[in-house]
Design an enzyme around this catalytic site. Structure first.
Site, short mmCIF file in Angstrom:
data_model
loop_
_atom_site.label_atom_id
_atom_site.label_comp_id
_atom_site.label_asym_id
_atom_site.label_seq_id
_atom_site.Cartn_x
_atom_site.Cartn_y
_atom_site.Cartn_z
N ASN A 83 0.84 -1.20 0.00
CA ASN A 83 0.00 0.00 0.00
C ASN A 83 0.88 1.24 0.00
OD1 ASN A 83 0.61 -0.78 2.69
ND2 ASN A 83 -1.21 0.19 3.52
N CYS A 115 -4.08 0.66 -2.51
CA CYS A 115 -3.94 -0.63 -1.82
C CYS A 115 -2.83 -1.46 -2.44
CB CYS A 115 -5.24 -1.41 -1.90
SG CYS A 115 -6.58 -0.75 -0.90
N GLU A 157 -2.86 -4.58 -3.28
CA GLU A 157 -3.33 -5.45 -4.37
C GLU A 157 -3.33 -4.71 -5.70
OE1 GLU A 157 -4.67 -4.86 -1.46
OE2 GLU A 157 -5.89 -6.53 -0.72
N CYS A 201 -10.08 -5.41 0.45
CA CYS A 201 -11.23 -4.49 0.47
C CYS A 201 -12.08 -4.74 -0.77
CB CYS A 201 -10.76 -3.04 0.54
SG CYS A 201 -10.15 -2.38 -1.02
N CYS A 245 -10.61 -3.76 -4.15
CA CYS A 245 -9.54 -4.68 -4.61
C CYS A 245 -10.13 -6.00 -5.09
CB CYS A 245 -8.52 -4.90 -3.51
SG CYS A 245 -7.46 -3.46 -3.31
N1 THU Z 1 -5.33 -1.69 2.33
C1 THU Z 1 -4.74 -2.47 1.39
O1 THU Z 1 -3.60 -2.23 0.98
N2 THU Z 1 -5.42 -3.53 0.90
C2 THU Z 1 -6.69 -3.86 1.29
O2 THU Z 1 -7.28 -4.77 0.70
C3 THU Z 1 -7.31 -3.18 2.43
C4 THU Z 1 -6.67 -1.92 2.84
C5 THU Z 1 -4.60 -0.53 2.85
C6 THU Z 1 -5.20 0.79 2.43
C7 THU Z 1 -4.67 1.70 3.50
O3 THU Z 1 -3.37 2.13 3.12
C8 THU Z 1 -4.56 0.81 4.73
O4 THU Z 1 -4.62 -0.53 4.24
C9 THU Z 1 -5.65 1.03 5.75
O5 THU Z 1 -6.89 0.98 5.15
#
Ligand code: THU
Length: 131
Positions: free
Chosen positions: A43, A54, A56, A87, A90
């Site tokens: 991220n 994110c 992903e 999330c 993603c």
């Molecule tokens: N995040 C991800 O990288 N992937 C996900 O599937 C869920 C959330 C990151 C986004 C943000 O930088 C942190 O996690 C908190 O939400």
């Protein structure tokens, strides 16, 4: 094909590079493509919060930039108490290049795992089917 251990080692190494100064929630994602090659993402947050990306999304982008378009497996690593599933956004991004049977392995740094298929996480994914 990379072994699970190799995938985890790459995810752990990448996790240290996550840029998450605002949420303090580092995430790494390893995408195994059809070729067996591996693409890693973390991220990348931004002071303008909604611009944060994110892990992903970054991994899928790296795969596509390298000329591949088929995801075989994904591992997502975070420091959460429960292994964190991707999330909603993603899930949709993964569905562009993965099938409903594609394994999505969610892991935390304590070594606990939750395994899903993409179809379990995102039934009835949107697919552009314009007339
Ligand atoms: N995040 C991800 O990288 N992937 C996900 O599937 C869920 C959330 C990151 C986004 C943000 O930088 C942190 O996690 C908190 O939400």
């Amino acid at each position: 094909m990379p072994t699970r251990e190799e995938i985890v080692v790459l995810a752990q190494a990448a996790l240290a590079h996550a840029y998450a100064p605002y949420s303090k929630f580092p995430v790494s994602a390893v995408v195994v493509a059809a070729s067996g090659r591996i693409y890693v993402g973390v991220n990348v947050e931004n002071g303008a919060y909604p611009l944060s990306r994110c892990a992903e999304q970054i991994a899928v982008g790296a795969m596509v930039a390298a000329g591949e378009r088929e995801i075989r497996e994904v591992l997502i690593l975070s420091t959460s108490n429960e292994p964190a599933p991707p999330c909603g956004a993603c899930r949709q991004i993964l569905s562009e290049f993965a099938g409903s049977d594609t394994p999505i392995v969610c892991r935390n740094t304590a070594g606990e795992e939750r395994r899903f298929t993409l179809g379990e996480l995102l039934p009835a994914a949107f697919r552009l089917d314009a007339r």
